[in-house]
Design a protein around this motif. Sequence first.
Motif, PDB file in Angstrom:
ATOM      1  N   ILE A 250     -23.324 -29.727  -4.229  1.00  0.00           N
ATOM      2  CA  ILE A 250     -23.723 -30.650  -5.298  1.00  0.00           C
ATOM      3  C   ILE A 250     -23.163 -32.020  -4.947  1.00  0.00           C
ATOM      4  N   SER A 251     -24.039 -32.993  -4.835  1.00  0.00           N
ATOM      5  CA  SER A 251     -23.664 -34.361  -4.468  1.00  0.00           C
ATOM      6  C   SER A 251     -23.763 -35.245  -5.701  1.00  0.00           C
ATOM      7  N   TYR A 252     -22.684 -35.923  -6.008  1.00  0.00           N
ATOM      8  CA  TYR A 252     -22.604 -36.771  -7.200  1.00  0.00           C
ATOM      9  C   TYR A 252     -22.603 -38.242  -6.798  1.00  0.00           C
ATOM     10  N   LYS A 253     -23.428 -39.019  -7.465  1.00  0.00           N
ATOM     11  CA  LYS A 253     -23.451 -40.460  -7.248  1.00  0.00           C
ATOM     12  C   LYS A 253     -23.033 -41.176  -8.525  1.00  0.00           C
ATOM     13  N   ASN A 254     -22.368 -42.302  -8.330  1.00  0.00           N
ATOM     14  CA  ASN A 254     -21.949 -43.080  -9.487  1.00  0.00           C
ATOM     15  C   ASN A 254     -23.090 -43.961  -9.986  1.00  0.00           C
ATOM     16  N   ALA A 255     -22.797 -44.812 -10.966  1.00  0.00           N
ATOM     17  CA  ALA A 255     -23.844 -45.648 -11.564  1.00  0.00           C
ATOM     18  C   ALA A 255     -24.455 -46.608 -10.563  1.00  0.00           C
ATOM     19  N   ALA A 256     -23.708 -46.940  -9.520  1.00  0.00           N
ATOM     20  CA  ALA A 256     -24.220 -47.845  -8.491  1.00  0.00           C
ATOM     21  C   ALA A 256     -25.019 -47.098  -7.420  1.00  0.00           C
ATOM     22  N   GLY A 257     -25.162 -45.779  -7.566  1.00  0.00           N
ATOM     23  CA  GLY A 257     -25.917 -44.998  -6.590  1.00  0.00           C
ATOM     24  C   GLY A 257     -25.118 -44.620  -5.361  1.00  0.00           C
ATOM     25  N   GLU A 258     -23.793 -44.751  -5.421  1.00  0.00           N
ATOM     26  CA  GLU A 258     -22.946 -44.429  -4.278  1.00  0.00           C
ATOM     27  C   GLU A 258     -22.473 -42.986  -4.359  1.00  0.00           C
ATOM     28  N   LEU A 259     -22.481 -42.310  -3.226  1.00  0.00           N
ATOM     29  CA  LEU A 259     -21.995 -40.939  -3.146  1.00  0.00           C
ATOM     30  C   LEU A 259     -20.475 -40.948  -3.277  1.00  0.00           C
ATOM     31  N   VAL A 260     -19.945 -40.324  -4.327  1.00  0.00           N
ATOM     32  CA  VAL A 260     -18.503 -40.367  -4.567  1.00  0.00           C
ATOM     33  C   VAL A 260     -17.855 -38.980  -4.622  1.00  0.00           C
ATOM     34  N   LEU A 261     -18.655 -37.929  -4.770  1.00  0.00           N
ATOM     35  CA  LEU A 261     -18.096 -36.581  -4.839  1.00  0.00           C
ATOM     36  C   LEU A 261     -19.092 -35.583  -4.295  1.00  0.00           C
ATOM     37  N   GLU A 262     -18.611 -34.667  -3.460  1.00  0.00           N
ATOM     38  CA  GLU A 262     -19.401 -33.525  -2.996  1.00  0.00           C
ATOM     39  C   GLU A 262     -18.611 -32.256  -3.269  1.00  0.00           C
ATOM     40  N   THR A 263     -19.264 -31.269  -3.842  1.00  0.00           N
ATOM     41  CA  THR A 263     -18.651 -29.955  -4.014  1.00  0.00           C
ATOM     42  C   THR A 263     -19.435 -28.950  -3.180  1.00  0.00           C
ATOM     43  N   ASN A 264     -18.719 -28.079  -2.479  1.00  0.00           N
ATOM     44  CA  ASN A 264     -19.346 -27.129  -1.558  1.00  0.00           C
ATOM     45  C   ASN A 264     -18.775 -25.734  -1.789  1.00  0.00           C
ATOM     46  N   VAL A 265     -19.656 -24.769  -2.026  1.00  0.00           N
ATOM     47  CA  VAL A 265     -19.255 -23.389  -2.294  1.00  0.00           C
ATOM     48  C   VAL A 265     -20.036 -22.461  -1.371  1.00  0.00           C
ATOM     49  N   ALA A 266     -19.341 -21.513  -0.730  1.00  0.00           N
ATOM     50  CA  ALA A 266     -19.987 -20.501   0.109  1.00  0.00           C
ATOM     51  C   ALA A 266     -19.626 -19.124  -0.414  1.00  0.00           C
ATOM     52  N   GLN A 267     -20.619 -18.323  -0.684  1.00  0.00           N
ATOM     53  CA  GLN A 267     -20.393 -16.977  -1.180  1.00  0.00           C
ATOM     54  C   GLN A 267     -19.705 -16.126  -0.119  1.00  0.00           C
ATOM     55  N   GLY A 268     -18.557 -15.558  -0.492  1.00  0.00           N
ATOM     56  CA  GLY A 268     -17.846 -14.642   0.388  1.00  0.00           C
ATOM     57  C   GLY A 268     -16.977 -15.291   1.439  1.00  0.00           C
ATOM     58  N   ALA A 269     -17.024 -16.613   1.592  1.00  0.00           N
ATOM     59  CA  ALA A 269     -16.203 -17.260   2.621  1.00  0.00           C
ATOM     60  C   ALA A 269     -14.725 -17.086   2.296  1.00  0.00           C
ATOM     61  N   PRO A 270     -13.877 -16.878   3.316  1.00  0.00           N
ATOM     62  CA  PRO A 270     -12.460 -16.593   3.085  1.00  0.00           C
ATOM     63  C   PRO A 270     -11.640 -17.864   2.841  1.00  0.00           C
ATOM     64  N   HIS A 271     -10.334 -17.671   2.750  1.00  0.00           N
ATOM     65  CA  HIS A 271      -9.452 -18.808   2.480  1.00  0.00           C
ATOM     66  C   HIS A 271      -9.440 -19.811   3.636  1.00  0.00           C
ATOM     67  N   ASP A 272      -9.229 -19.335   4.843  1.00  0.00           N
ATOM     68  CA  ASP A 272      -9.119 -20.247   5.980  1.00  0.00           C
ATOM     69  C   ASP A 272     -10.496 -20.763   6.376  1.00  0.00           C
ATOM     70  N   LEU A 273     -10.698 -22.043   6.223  1.00  0.00           N
ATOM     71  CA  LEU A 273     -11.988 -22.657   6.542  1.00  0.00           C
ATOM     72  C   LEU A 273     -11.916 -23.537   7.782  1.00  0.00           C
ATOM     73  N   SER A 274     -10.783 -23.569   8.452  1.00  0.00           N
ATOM     74  CA  SER A 274     -10.593 -24.527   9.541  1.00  0.00           C
ATOM     75  C   SER A 274     -11.454 -24.228  10.764  1.00  0.00           C
ATOM     76  N   GLY A 275     -11.909 -22.980  10.926  1.00  0.00           N
ATOM     77  CA  GLY A 275     -12.730 -22.642  12.083  1.00  0.00           C
ATOM     78  C   GLY A 275     -14.167 -22.325  11.731  1.00  0.00           C
ATOM     79  N   ARG A 276     -14.658 -22.844  10.614  1.00  0.00           N
ATOM     80  CA  ARG A 276     -15.986 -22.451  10.158  1.00  0.00           C
ATOM     81  C   ARG A 276     -17.013 -23.571  10.276  1.00  0.00           C
TER      82      ARG A 276
END
Length: 441
Positions: A250-276
Amino acid sequence: MTTKLRFVAPAVASLATVLLGVSPSLAASWQTNVRYGGNTAMDLYVPDNVDASPGIVVSLHYCSGRAANAHGWFQALADQHGFVIITPQAGGNCFDATPARSGEREAITKMVEYVITQNNADAARVFAAGASSGACMTNALLAAYPDVFAGGSVLAGVPAGAWTGGNAYGWSTPGNRTAAQWGDIVRNAHPGFTGERPRVQLWHGTGDDTLTYNPNFPAEVAQWTNVLGLTDTDGTTGSFRGSLDTWTRISYKNAAGELVLETNVAQGAPHDLSGRGLWADVVRFFGLDMDPPATGEGGGGGASGEGGGASGEGGGASGEGGGASGEGGGASGEGGSASGEGGSASGEGGSASGEGGGVVGTGGAANGAGGATGGSTSTAGGSTASGEGGSATTGSDGTPSDADGGGCTLAASGQRPRGALVGLLVAGLGALVRRRRRSAA
């Protein structure tokens, strides 16, 4: 002509052998334990093709790790895009992710100030990113020092204010805290701040049983949407494909149309994400894959799109060597028949593509290689979270292996592009040809 070539060819071969033999010494290397004026240990990487005014990425390791464990995450990308990497070393088993303008957080800002001064870095393009403990520290840095950081990427952390362990392992994320209360924690970390808040990228797998998806990820989203003044209507849903997972974004833009927040969720992905397969997309979110604004402003602006065009890890790096080798071809133009040599080698540098030179490790179980010995169990958060523990180990190649709870393994960073080396070889060929012609004359 036959006689000339008979003498030139062995000489060229010898020159190639010498140059290729010394090529590792021509590549950039890490500076360790840099003296910058603070007590927290600092490693620094400045690529050979560093920008004139480079951006900075502070790369933050996980609990039981060391600064070296965060070297490879961005190194090939820094080689490709010309930014500088700082890797701090936690003062204990974990970073102290308390959102306060003191301690390790303050020390990291001194590292940033040092690099801005010593390397002419761009103060408007300073970013933090980390996994696990480093992710928690990223949230703390963005909360406490919004005047320093333009953005951050949080790979499986807890919201700012939920870390309770100091330099040990411990967190508590009350499920009944409101979005405004989570937002107040950030605002109170620097109550006098009135400027633009950092942009935030959040990642979490639903299979995380260390810093569990619930309640941590919903609390992070509530915290940053509140701080950034966003609502659900500001978000657009898409997806991103990492090397191992498909992420709902989900990509969130502010009133000026700028991308300020991204949320990313993967079903079943484990805690360590450094090698993914996520680091190139982190760089895309920071905007460090693009040329800096001509004015030197912009806090890494211009992050491309919601879905991200940087879906391939390290993709596009193969062209890096070409430009450099083309310069070598031009330099040998006086050499006559050797002038075409530079161009034929323009494909060199492809081996530098990728994320830290072929990151391996599938993440494994969340309580894998870290062992069951590390840290205390979480407090009110309700997670047993034994995987954060253990100590950093060393692989067969002598490089530190990933000892986080996710069981991730880091590979050695990739080879540097050899385009410039090819240019030197071709220039030497031209010089030899000219010398043989004079001798023959």
